[in-house]
Structures are given as structure tokens and as C-alpha cells.
Design a protein around this motif. Sequence first.
Motif, PDB file in Angstrom:
ATOM      1  N   THR A 647    -134.599 -36.714-101.170  1.00 47.22           N
ATOM      2  CA  THR A 647    -134.853 -38.067-101.707  1.00 47.22           C
ATOM      3  C   THR A 647    -135.623 -38.906-100.697  1.00 47.22           C
ATOM      4  OG1 THR A 647    -132.834 -37.955-103.030  1.00 47.22           O
ATOM      5  CG2 THR A 647    -133.745 -40.140-102.599  1.00 47.22           C
ATOM      6  N   GLU A 750    -136.994 -41.856-109.471  1.00 45.94           N
ATOM      7  CA  GLU A 750    -135.986 -41.753-108.424  1.00 45.94           C
ATOM      8  C   GLU A 750    -136.252 -42.794-107.338  1.00 45.94           C
ATOM      9  OE1 GLU A 750    -133.785 -38.229-105.943  1.00 45.94           O
ATOM     10  OE2 GLU A 750    -135.990 -38.211-105.986  1.00 45.94           O
ATOM     11  N   GLY A 806    -126.271 -31.437-117.415  1.00 49.47           N
ATOM     12  CA  GLY A 806    -127.365 -31.883-116.548  1.00 49.47           C
ATOM     13  C   GLY A 806    -127.277 -33.362-116.222  1.00 49.47           C
ATOM     14  N   SER A 809    -124.422 -33.895-113.822  1.00 53.34           N
ATOM     15  CA  SER A 809    -124.778 -33.386-112.498  1.00 53.34           C
ATOM     16  C   SER A 809    -125.730 -34.342-111.779  1.00 53.34           C
ATOM     17  CB  SER A 809    -125.413 -32.003-112.629  1.00 53.34           C
ATOM     18  OG  SER A 809    -125.816 -31.514-111.374  1.00 53.34           O
ATOM     19  N   TYR A 810    -126.707 -34.893-112.501  1.00 54.18           N
ATOM     20  CA  TYR A 810    -127.663 -35.810-111.880  1.00 54.18           C
ATOM     21  C   TYR A 810    -126.957 -37.061-111.367  1.00 54.18           C
ATOM     22  CZ  TYR A 810    -131.478 -39.101-111.255  1.00 54.18           C
ATOM     23  OH  TYR A 810    -132.342 -40.030-110.729  1.00 54.18           O
ATOM     24  N   LYS A 811    -126.065 -37.629-112.160  1.00 55.64           N
ATOM     25  CA  LYS A 811    -125.372 -38.841-111.742  1.00 55.64           C
ATOM     26  C   LYS A 811    -124.371 -38.554-110.638  1.00 55.64           C
ATOM     27  CE  LYS A 811    -126.061 -41.195-116.135  1.00 55.64           C
ATOM     28  NZ  LYS A 811    -125.503 -41.944-117.279  1.00 55.64           N
ATOM     29  N   LYS A 813    -124.778 -36.784-108.085  1.00 57.78           N
ATOM     30  CA  LYS A 813    -125.376 -36.702-106.742  1.00 57.78           C
ATOM     31  C   LYS A 813    -125.345 -38.056-106.032  1.00 57.78           C
ATOM     32  CE  LYS A 813    -130.368 -37.484-107.156  1.00 57.78           C
ATOM     33  NZ  LYS A 813    -131.685 -36.863-106.923  1.00 57.78           N
TER      34      LYS A 813
END
Length: 852
Positions: A647, A750, A806, A809-811, A813
Motif C-alpha cells: 500500500t 486505495e 472477497g 477479505s478486502y475489508k 486487511k
Amino acid sequence: MQPKTRQMVSYAIMTIVLILAGIFIHKFLHKYSLHEIIEDLDNIPLKNKILALVFMAANYLFMTTYDFLGLRYLGKKLAAKKVVLASFLSYAFSNSVGLSILASGSLRYRYYASWGLSFSEITKMVIFTSATLWLGVLAAAGGALVLAPMIDMPDQLHMYFSLHALGVLLLMIAAAYYFMLVFVQKPFNLLGQTITLPSPMLGLTQIAAGAIEWVLAAAVLYVLIPAQVQIGFVQFVGIFMLAQTIGLVSNLPGGVVVFETVLLAFFPPAAIPAMIGSILVYRVTYYVLPLLVAACILGISEGYRQRQKFVSYLSYLNRIYIAVIPNLLSVIVFIIGAYMLLGGATPINPARFGFVENVLPLAVVETSHFFGSLTGVGLLIISRGLKLRIDLAYQLTLALLAAGTVFGLLKGAEVETALFAIAIAIAMIPAKGLFDRRSPFFDEVLTKEWLAAVFAIIAIFVWLGFFSYKHVEYRNDLWWTFTVNDEAPRFLRTMVGIFTFSLALLLYKFMLPSKRVQDDTNLSQDEILGIVKKSRDASSYLALLPDKKFLTGNKSSAFIMYGVEGRNFISMGDPVSATEDDDEIEELILNFRKLSRHHGCGAVFYEVGTENIPHYIDAGFRIYKIGEEARVLLDTFSVEGKHWATTRNNINKLEKDGCVMEIVPAERVEEILPRLKEISDDWLENKNTREKRFSLGCFDENYIKLMPVAVVRRGEEILAFANLWLSSGKNEISIDLMRYAEAAPKGVMEFLFVRLMLYAKETGYEYFNLGMAPLSGMDTHSFSPFWNRIAGALFNHGERFYNFKGLRSYKDKFNPQWKPKYIAVESFFALPSALRGVAALISGGTGGIFGK
């Protein structure tokens, strides 16, 4: 099957069960008179009644072990007095309204949630205690049927196997449960979920506790049965358990009528009148008295729980008075209404017959008898208006009580009825100020459920009348016989009058015109925006979208935003409040359900949190989890460390490319609207989708201009944007629309996301709300509700429909705190229709669910 059809089928099945049970009861009683039953009722010794009270108290006290065992299963500890309180209230209410999970679960949640247990843990406890109850049924019934002398099956109840064999089967089922716990001691996976069963010792304790509790319940009735009935205790327990089991399966409150039907079938005809008297005392002792005690305790404890809200002790007592009195008066008026009605189906007291015959004119007796029973029906109906605090109901009740007093004295010198009615009227006079609601009286009072209760009392009136005058030979001229001595004709004429009155009510109810759904708010857009900005829930900004209708409270400081789809009124989230007034929120929830019912629809609350779940349960809703909301605690948020290396590289790359994040205040958003519209249109076209609505924002220029917008610029060019929801007190910040241009560099969203979180942290916000992950966080262990298992399976295997895993999983992180979200519906069977309605509102119609 539509909700109305399911409801009709449910009512039809219950009606059939009641009719069949009534036929059995009538068949048993056709040889006996009402006077015999009353005489045998009076012959029960006082010591036996006291002993029944002792066993009842012991039974309810022992029943609290269910909750202690449930807490042990959960690995939790609470003070004994708290457990006893919650358990007693739960069982006192659930026993009287049927052993429903709703009745016991709502009370358990109200108390255990305030003592630190989660909704999931309370659900497990309710399921565990229900299992304990049924294990007790298996053990107590099985043991009694096996150990007792042979019980002969009555002719009215046919079975193709012996009761001894049934007892063995029940014990084998209980034993199978225990051996399952012995051989399956470790947690195991089922459909991808970890299942943990109780320990063998805990399971054995469950069985023993349940059996002892049921034996104590049987002892309450056993000590009341007449001396001439020769039956051993163990044999009686077998009969009692068989009757109770069939009563439980019928799902009627307390197994009423069904329990009596099965129990009486096992006793000789000569003992039937005495047994009926014993059962009546048992019903009052085991069901009515605990219910009254529980109602008083609930009123006092609820007032005590809310004591911090009151300025003084006087206001605390006043709050209890306001909460309890209308409900208490409603129950009392219903009882005296039933008493007046049923009095028209029984003969005049012989001790007062001389007064009626010698003093009162026949016309007065006939008229008073007829209108006295109609007055009783009127009180039955109006009593619901008292519960709702309607001013017209208060006035009509006083008028009918006065009329009932006069009619009672004139039809048969019924001094008790007159004194009872006068006492209620006197008690109501100081409470006049509580009944201040002006509302469409008949729309709210004449509900299908209340009319069903009234007609049930009328059915009892008809049966009681024919039972009281069964020795009378019915003939055509009986209808026109008018003498003081002939009371059967008086009953027949009253019955016709009541049927005519009831038919007129039904015709009025079903001929009421349906009303169009209107936006029931007196708030302007600016006032709605003012409430939204004072709310601590960022998602309340959805109220600014043009697709919402509103229901406001009396104080105009809170509202419910909702949409109508099919037969559902669907609220988007919890009520939105500027003051977080708990009473106003509770009133809004109740009024929303009344509004939906007024239009013949069901009420749904979609995507609600945990804070108001007690209010939803109290309003009669069922709660089902639909996912979890991710909230990032900004105080600890950082992009330092190995986890965020990718990131950081992406952010550095975009910053070297000239990208910056800028917050455009609401008053300047209009300047950039054309560019935002261009980006939004391109984004929708590239994604091959259309605007969503209701639970998500759409690109509406009037909506976008009401809040700040975060943009990513490269030089003067805007590449991406997101509109911001800012809650009151900087509790949380969230974003709605997130859209970017086709020319935007990879990773721009992002970049916007992380920069916004860091901006929110620097400006003092507590949480960043990432929104909900649908169907995530669903417990699917062996005790989980059916809905949880369906939702869990869809989450794990439904990738072709939606990227559930998905998104979660994204949230994940961002290391958020996950907060459960629920849907509140009126019943489990209403859940599919509610979910379809929500999907249609979000997609802009049913067609949008399946296509662009």
C-alpha cells in the motif's frame, strides 16, 4: 405461499385443533351439569390448594436450573439473583402464551444483554434451555410410562402400540442423546463450521433437571385431584406427561383444551366433574398466578432498570404507573367483559330467583339480560383501546361499565358484577390523563388477532349456554317463550343478538377502504438534514436521497426512513434520532409496524444494529443476522509495518505522479459537479451496471451537494471522488459513492481510501466505517438457527452470485472491528419476501435484481 395465505392456513389449523378438542370435551361433559362441577370445585380441601402452591413455587424455582446449566455450557457466570429473575419471568410468560422461543427469548435478551452476554450467546442459551425442556419430557414421560402399572388407552384415543413401548422409545431417545455426548466429546466440523456439544456430565444433568421439573409440575395437579380417584403418582405422571406433550405439540397457549381433553380421557366418567374442578384450580395455580406475579415483577424491575432516567423518586413511580396502568386496566376490563358475557349463558342464582320473580318486571329482566351480554362483548373489544391509551376507549369503557352495572342488577340482582364494575370505574377515574391518544379507533382496535380473541370468548359463551340448558327440549316456539322461569329462550335470543352484532363488526372491518401510502412527515428537507447531522450514525445521510418516505415522532427530533415494495414497508436502518431519546425510538418502531399493518402490509427493519434490538423484540419482530459492518478504530490505524508495504509503495508511486487528495466542502461541490457527473457516467458504463438505491447512494446532484466530497486530483484534473458522511461528535466518518475516471492510474481508489482514513484520524474522528460485508460472521454450529445455516452456506459457496468472501477479505486487511447487522421481520416466513423487497428497492425494481 404469500404471508396472508400462510397466516390463514395457520389460523385454520389452530381452529381445527380447537374444534376437535372442543368436541372431545363436550362428549366427556354431556352427562354432567354445571352445578356439579362448581360443587366439586368447592370441595377441594384448603390444605391441598396450599400444597399445590408449594409445588408450583418449587417447580418454578427448580426451572431456573435450566438457565444455570445454559450459562455453564457457555462458560459464563452471573449472580444467582439475576439468573433467577430472568428465568422466572421467561417461563412465567412463555408457559401462559405457549412455550414459544419468542416469549422467553425476548425477555432473556432484554436482561442477559444488559448483563454482558452477546446476541449469539443468548440465542445459544435459548436453544439449550429448550433442548433441556424436551429432554425432560422424554425422561419423565418415558420413565413414568415404563415404571407405572399398565395404563389402559381410552377408546377416544387410538394407538397401535402400548404406552409401555412408547415409554421405552422415549427413554431410548434420551439415552441416545447422552451417548452421543459420550462418543463425540471433541468439536467437529459440519458444513465447514465447528460444532461443540455439551459435556456428557452436563448432558446427563440436563436430562435429570428436565425430568425433575416436569415431575414437580405433575405434583401440582396430583394433590388437587379428588380423593375418590384412585391412581398412583407414577401412573398419574405418565398420563400427565402424555397430555402435556400433545398439548405442547398443539402450540396452543399452555396446551389449553388439548391438555384437558387428553387427560380427562383416562379417568372414569364418575370422576369427570371433580377432575374439571381440579384442572381449573391447577390452571389458576400453575399459569395465572405466576403470570400475575411475573407481570408485577417485570413492571417493577423495568422501572428500576430505568431509574437513572428519572429526576426523582416521584417521577420514577409515575413512570411505572404510566407504563403499567393502561395494560393492567386493559386486562381487567377484558376479564369483566368476558364475565358479563358468560353470565348470559348461565342460570340465575337460585338464592336471588325470588327477587327477580316478585320485584322485577319481565320486560326489564329480558331487556337487561340481552343488553348485559352485548355490553360484555363491547368491553371485550374496547379493552384493546385501553392498552393503546385511546381517549375514546376510555370514555366508552366508563359508559359500558355503568350500563353493565345497571343491567347486572336488573337481570338477576348480580351484586358482584355491579361492585366489580363500580370498582373498575373508580380506579379508572384518576388515570384519565393517561388516555390522551386521538387515533382512528376502529382501525387500531379491530385487528384480526383481537377479533379472534373476542370470537373465542363468544364460542365459549355458546358452548356454556348449551351445556347449562342441555336438559331443555329444544322446539320452534322456544324462541318466543317469555317467562321468568324459562331461561333457555333468553339465552337463545341473546346468542342471536351477539351473532348479529359480531357480523356487523366483521362487515364493517372488511368493508373499510384501503388507504394510500403517503409520506407521513411534517419535516422539511432542511429539518431532515439537521437531524441527520446530529445523528451519531453516518449512514443516516441516506435519508437525503429522493427515494425515501418518512415517519416522524411526536417530538419531530427523530424519524424512520423507509420504502414500500410489494407488501412490505421496509425501513432503512434504525430510527434516526438527533437526541437518542430511547422512548421516542421505541414509539417510532411501534408506530411503523402499526402504519404497515394499517395498509395491510408487513413491517421490515433492514440493516439494524444491536442497540435497539430489545425494542424490536418488544414490538413483535424476529431478528436475523445478515452480515457484519467493518469499522476501523482510527486511533490505532497506521500504514507502517510490513503488512502495509504494498500500500505504501502504491501511495508513493501516485504521489510522485502528481496525485493529491483534497476535501471539497459542501458549499463548493456545485463548482465541480459537471466533472463528477462525467466520471460517474463513465464509471457506470465501464462497470456495465446502473445506479443502486435505498441502502446505497446514487449520483443525484441535489444529494451530492449536501455533503463534502473527497477528490483525487492530478494537477487540475479530477481523477476520482467519494462523497463523505460525517456523523455527529466525530463518532465516525464513511464514504458512499466511490467512482473514478477511466484515465485514472491503477490503485487510485486505495490511495483515496487510505488518505481519507489518515485525514479522519488527524481531524479527530473515532471510526472509519467501511460498510457491511453481507452474510459474514454467521455462526453455523449445531445450535444455530436455520437461517444462519443457509446464510453461512451461501457465504462459503455463493461466489457465483456475489463476491462475499472477497469483500470480507478486502475489508479485513484494515483490521476493523466487526459489528453485527440484522434484519427485523414479523416472522421467519416473512423473511424471504422481506429480502426480495430489499433487493428490489436497492436495484430500482424487481427487474434490476437480475439485470442492468
